[in-house]
Motif scaffolding. Structure first.
Motif, PDB file in Angstrom:
ATOM      1  N   GLU A  71       1.092  -1.403  -0.171  1.00  0.00           N
ATOM      2  CA  GLU A  71       0.310  -0.153  -0.004  1.00  0.00           C
ATOM      3  C   GLU A  71       1.062   1.721   0.113  1.00  0.00           C
ATOM      4  N   ARG A  72       1.694   1.773   0.717  1.00  0.00           N
ATOM      5  CA  ARG A  72       3.059   2.400   0.673  1.00  0.00           C
ATOM      6  C   ARG A  72       3.526   2.666  -0.274  1.00  0.00           C
ATOM      7  N   ALA A  73       3.621   1.458  -1.274  1.00  0.00           N
ATOM      8  CA  ALA A  73       4.701   1.850  -2.174  1.00  0.00           C
ATOM      9  C   ALA A  73       4.009   2.444  -3.734  1.00  0.00           C
ATOM     10  N   GLN A  74       2.847   1.602  -3.739  1.00  0.00           N
ATOM     11  CA  GLN A  74       1.652   1.828  -4.169  1.00  0.00           C
ATOM     12  C   GLN A  74       0.492   3.369  -4.635  1.00  0.00           C
ATOM     13  N   LEU A  75       0.747   3.505  -3.508  1.00  0.00           N
ATOM     14  CA  LEU A  75       0.226   4.689  -3.137  1.00  0.00           C
ATOM     15  C   LEU A  75       0.932   6.063  -2.951  1.00  0.00           C
ATOM     16  N   ASN A  76       1.961   6.048  -2.736  1.00  0.00           N
ATOM     17  CA  ASN A  76       2.497   7.201  -2.970  1.00  0.00           C
ATOM     18  C   ASN A  76       3.864   7.057  -3.948  1.00  0.00           C
ATOM     19  N   HIS A  77       3.872   6.106  -4.524  1.00  0.00           N
ATOM     20  CA  HIS A  77       5.274   6.070  -5.513  1.00  0.00           C
ATOM     21  C   HIS A  77       4.350   5.521  -6.683  1.00  0.00           C
ATOM     22  N   ILE A  78       3.929   4.572  -6.679  1.00  0.00           N
ATOM     23  CA  ILE A  78       2.743   4.243  -8.029  1.00  0.00           C
ATOM     24  C   ILE A  78       1.840   5.354  -8.445  1.00  0.00           C
ATOM     25  N   GLY A  92      -1.672   8.783   8.236  1.00  0.00           N
ATOM     26  CA  GLY A  92      -2.277   7.769   8.039  1.00  0.00           C
ATOM     27  C   GLY A  92      -1.195   7.046   6.899  1.00  0.00           C
ATOM     28  N   PRO A  93      -1.752   6.805   5.674  1.00  0.00           N
ATOM     29  CA  PRO A  93      -0.952   6.025   4.854  1.00  0.00           C
ATOM     30  C   PRO A  93      -0.565   6.326   3.877  1.00  0.00           C
ATOM     31  N   LEU A  94      -0.446   8.322   3.495  1.00  0.00           N
ATOM     32  CA  LEU A  94       0.034   9.260   3.130  1.00  0.00           C
ATOM     33  C   LEU A  94       1.025   9.761   3.355  1.00  0.00           C
ATOM     34  N   VAL A  95       2.432   9.521   2.728  1.00  0.00           N
ATOM     35  CA  VAL A  95       4.058  10.532   2.820  1.00  0.00           C
ATOM     36  C   VAL A  95       3.260  11.331   2.371  1.00  0.00           C
ATOM     37  N   LEU A  96       4.166  12.849   3.136  1.00  0.00           N
ATOM     38  CA  LEU A  96       3.620  14.556   2.954  1.00  0.00           C
ATOM     39  C   LEU A  96       4.849  15.005   2.683  1.00  0.00           C
ATOM     40  N   PHE A 109       2.420  21.882   4.011  1.00  0.00           N
ATOM     41  CA  PHE A 109       3.128  19.530   3.974  1.00  0.00           C
ATOM     42  C   PHE A 109       1.560  19.158   3.358  1.00  0.00           C
ATOM     43  N   SER A 110       1.267  18.572   2.305  1.00  0.00           N
ATOM     44  CA  SER A 110       0.475  17.779   1.951  1.00  0.00           C
ATOM     45  C   SER A 110       0.945  16.372   1.476  1.00  0.00           C
ATOM     46  N   PRO A 111       0.043  15.488   0.558  1.00  0.00           N
ATOM     47  CA  PRO A 111       0.435  13.929   0.226  1.00  0.00           C
ATOM     48  C   PRO A 111       1.436  14.297  -0.821  1.00  0.00           C
ATOM     49  N   PHE A 112       2.093  13.803  -0.721  1.00  0.00           N
ATOM     50  CA  PHE A 112       3.254  13.845  -2.075  1.00  0.00           C
ATOM     51  C   PHE A 112       3.014  13.584  -3.549  1.00  0.00           C
ATOM     52  N   PHE A 113       2.032  12.394  -3.035  1.00  0.00           N
ATOM     53  CA  PHE A 113       1.554  11.749  -4.856  1.00  0.00           C
ATOM     54  C   PHE A 113       0.956  12.948  -5.195  1.00  0.00           C
ATOM     55  N   THR A 114      -0.004  13.714  -4.917  1.00  0.00           N
ATOM     56  CA  THR A 114      -0.421  14.461  -5.257  1.00  0.00           C
ATOM     57  C   THR A 114      -0.195  16.166  -6.348  1.00  0.00           C
ATOM     58  N   GLN A 115       1.181  15.903  -6.051  1.00  0.00           N
ATOM     59  CA  GLN A 115       1.783  17.452  -6.144  1.00  0.00           C
ATOM     60  C   GLN A 115       2.610  17.104  -7.657  1.00  0.00           C
ATOM     61  N   TYR A 116       1.792  16.394  -8.505  1.00  0.00           N
ATOM     62  CA  TYR A 116       2.985  16.304 -10.129  1.00  0.00           C
ATOM     63  C   TYR A 116       3.392  17.043 -10.066  1.00  0.00           C
TER      64      TYR A 116
END
Length: 785
Positions: free
Chosen positions: A385-392, A561-565, A615-622
């Motif tokens: 889950e960590r790799a899927q949400l925060n990297h993929i 939670g599950p999200l890297v900031l 600081f906000s979720p890393f994955f969304t900061q495209y």
């Protein structure tokens, strides 16, 4: 798309699913049963994706953007080199980027798998037709060759695919010239061969594409014939060059056909120099190209599954996974810097623009699934889950379906996206697969237990009178997950829900009543006679926590939670000319961030230099520059070290501004990009890095380097203990100076500098060893201050 509608679409999808399950080779998501069963080792399996319909969410958005790209791509352009090499008329021009280089053809293999995954999930008729067409064309190519060959590779600096086949014919004769990324003057031809082989197997296995297995078996026979007459020593020499998961492809061919020949070949393709230390539980990964190694281990894991006669294969897979996830991974679950592993538990010194190659996480998630299927353990899917949400999920920009190669962990790093038809990096290929498979790991089955591993909005619709369940959630934005039972089996059944390790106080209710607690395997198990209308509700309170790097407790990342900031460092299209965000204060680091009202997973912080950061979720900061890791100072440490930190940051900013070009020697992509050539030497892996050794008496190295107007310096990076080295340096054939190192040995990396003539065009630099070996790790062109 049918099936995503919560009402009328469900019946339509169910009709399709039941029909497709009954078909053997009619496409539309039917699955070909393996000839070799692995039930003795595999105790739980994913629910086939055709029984899982994604409902609107970030995951369905990513899948749909990816599907649009799969449809946009032209099979005939991907087939260009295959047709040309077989002497058949080409139907469309070749794509650019990697597809116009020696590695041409690898994208077709990934595309086959991605399309098959999409068909397996939704029955996509358009992609099913395209798969059938492409496989039929590959069958024409194979028939034209007449010996099983199906390839599109070329030799370096050639555009004739016939040269790619000549590489394999030279290997057959025992003429083997191998380095880490070049085999007989071809760019990783066996790696590309594996992609096509795997794509054909997946087209058969996942989408029941007519003829796919026949082409795959013919292809398998050709390469097996190449190595049949070679000694084990010669095969090991071939395996020095990156070769993907060729051992896995042969293990899977054995599983699908039952032909023991393929099992024997798979075992011969074990790269002993890398896999034997792993099987002995030794971490000797430092300096190795990361994604070269992961598929080899996946192959071992598949061999254990289909044969089971070598427990060392399972030991190797488990040890490798633990070593990589514990000792070599960043907070987002990705690993590597400049594609290579560093020393164990040393990542603080590797915060760069070139961290976390996407292919690595793609492959680590494949390995995670395998290990979990042997013994369900919630901790494995905590990593997944960590790799899927925060990297993929960060790796693909859903607005246009474009992909990122590296995921920068450097402060101020930005994502560099692929183009639609002029990139075709390996991470574009694996990205097409990653975002076609979001439905395939949510639900799993083992015995009488139905496992819920991922909280992705979807509808489960198992065949017959088995479960139909709606999974409704806004996860990961929110921690509430609701399962509504739409159909249930008559007998008692167990549902096991993963309770993430990051959540200290999960709450589970069934029809409003609290049930159970987390077991030692990370699951809450509920066994009962389920009924239509039952509601299982999972509440996962999401708290903020700090995770320091293993080698620097004062360099931390923040996870909600599950999200890297990540700190927003401004738009990606603007230069980053400020210090990394440093925090200052007393107490635990997470107390230095303040939650924002009305926005989940968003926090603000005051910075040590007087500024502020969000600081906000890393994955969304495209399209932002970001900082995932932040140095944290106590007030006393800032008073003592703050000015030195700011001075070092300014020096870093100045160095970045002065750097004109850099070549990391011994590493695949930098050497390709700079047209590196060398003779009478070798690639080495020492002191945690790759480099080039030039032997005395004729060793040489050439690279094409960018220049600019004004004073320039060429820096050559060496290891201080390599004392007394010397080499001659030329620029465009003219003497530029000499590379020399002090006679006294020192620890650490240092630079030797020589003047470089300025110019508006690139220069070809040549380095010739003197009477001693010259070992060089990096070349840099630096502008004057």
């Amino acid at each position: 798309m049918a099936g995503n509608d919560a009402t009328g679409g469900a019946a339509t999808r169910r009709t399709f699913l039941l029909a497709s399950t009954a078909l053997a080779f009619a496409g539309g998501g039917a699955v070909a049963a393996p000839a070799v069963l692995d039930a003795a080792r595999v105790v739980a399996r994913p629910v086939p994706a055709r029984h899982v319909a994604l409902t609107p969410s970030i995951f369905s958005q990513a899948r749909d953007a990816n599907r649009a790209y799969l449809v946009w791509l032209s099979p005939d352009r991907l087939l260009h080199n295959f047709h040309k090499g077989a002497g058949l008329p080409v139907k469309a021009p070749v794509y650019g980027g990697w597809e116009a280089q020696s590695i041409a053809g690898h994208t077709l293999g990934h595309w086959l798998t991605a399309c098959a995954l999409q068909v397996a999930n939704t029955g996509d008729p358009e992609l099913s037709r395209r798969l059938a067409y492409t496989v039929s064309e590959l069958a024409r190519v194979q028939a034209a060759h007449g010996d099983g060959y199906v390839g599109g590779t070329t030799r370096w600096n050639q555009d004739d695919p016939v040269g790619g086949k000549q590489v394999f014919e030279e290997l057959r004769r025992g003429d083997i010239r191998a380095s880490r990324f070049s085999l007989n003057d071809g760019w990783v031809p066996v790696y590309t061969w594996h992609k096509v082989h795997a794509g054909l197997l997946d087209a058969h296995r996942l989408a029941a594409t007519p003829g796919a297995l026949d082409v795959a078996v013919g292809l398998a026979g050709y390469f097996a014939g190449v190595i049949d007459g070679l000694s084990d020593e010669q095969v090991q020499k071939i395996l020095v060059t990156e070769h993907g998961g060729i051992n896995e492809a042969y293990a899977e061919t054995y599983a699908l056909t039952g032909d023991a020949r393929w099992l024997k070949v798979a075992r011969r393709l074990r790269h002993k120099a890398v896999l034997d230390p792993i099987a002995a539980r030794r971490d000797e990964l430092a300096g190795l190209h990361a994604n070269t190694q992961i598929p080899k281990v996946i192959g071992l894991a598949r061999l254990y599954e289909v044969a089971g006669d070598d427990p060392g294969e399972a030991t190797a897979a488990r040890f490798f996974h633990q070593a990589v996830t514990r000792d070599h991974s960043y907070v987002i679950g990705g690993n590597s810097d400049r594609e290579h592993f560093g020393k164990p538990r040393q990542i603080a010194r590797h915060m760069a623009e070139t961290t976390c190659e996407a292919c690595n996480s793609y492959n680590m998630l494949k390995l995670t699934r395998q290990l979990w299927s042997w013994k369900p353990d919630g901790a494995l899917f905590d990593y997944y889950e960590r790799a899927q949400l925060n990297h993929i999920m960060a790796h693909q920009r859903p607005a246009d379906g474009r992909f990122v190669y590296f995921m920068p962990m450097a402060a101020g790093g930005r994502r560099s996206y692929s183009t639609r038809e002029d990139s075709f990096w390996c991470c574009v290929g694996s990205g097409m697969e990653s975002h076609a498979k979001h439905a395939d790991s949510i639900w799993w089955q083992g015995g009488e237990t139905l496992y819920l591993n991922l909280f992705i909005p979807s509808r489960l619709d198992l065949p017959g009178d088995d479960f139909a369940i709606d999974l409704v959630t806004a996860y990961p934005a929110d921690g509430t997950v609701t399962l509504s039972v739409l159909r249930a089996p008559a007998a008692e059944r167990e549902i096991a829900v993963r309770l993430p390790g990051w959540c200290a106080t999960p709450l589970v209710t069934v029809n409003g009543r609290h049930v159970g607690r987390r077991g030692g395997d990370g699951y809450l198990r509920i066994r009962r006679r389920w009924a239509v209308g039952d509601s299982l509700r999972l509440v996962l309170p999401m708290s903020l926590r700090a995770e320091p790097t293993p080698d620097d407790p004062n360099l931390v990342a923040f996870v909600s939670g599950p999200l890297v900031l990540a700190a927003d460092m401004g738009p990606a299209d603007r230069p980053f000319e400020r210090a990394a965000p440093a925090l200052r204060g007393e107490g635990p680091p997470e107390t230095l961030l303040r939650p924002s009202r009305g926005a989940s997973h968003v926090f603000t912080a005051d910075l040590a230099d007087g500024g502020g950061a969000v600081f906000s979720p890393f994955f969304t900061q495209y399209d932002n520059r970001t900082a995932v890791y932040a140095p944290v100072f106590t007030n006393a440490r800032w008073a003592a070290e703050g000015q030195a930190f700011l001075a070092a940051e300014q020096a870093r900013i100045d160095t970045v501004a002065r750097t004109v070009d850099t070549v990391y020697l011994g590493e695949q992509q930098p050497e390709v990009d700079h047209k590196v050539a060398a003779g009478n030497g070798e690639i080495i892996q020492l002191n945690g890095r790759s480099g080039r050794r030039l032997n005395p008496g004729g060793g040489w190295l050439e690279a094409t380097l960018a220049r600019r107007a004004g004073p320039l310096t060429l820096q050559l990076v060496y290891w201080g203990a390599d004392a007394g080295q010397s080499a001659r340096v030329l620029a465009d054939g003219a003497e530029a100076g000499a590379f020399t190192t002090p006679a006294q040995k020192r620890d650490g990396f240092f630079t030797a500098e020589i003047p470089l003539p300025p110019g508006a065009t690139p220069t070809r630099v040549r380095i010739e060893a003197g009477d001693k070996p010259a070992v060089i790790y990096e070349l840099r062109v630096m502008a004057g201050r």
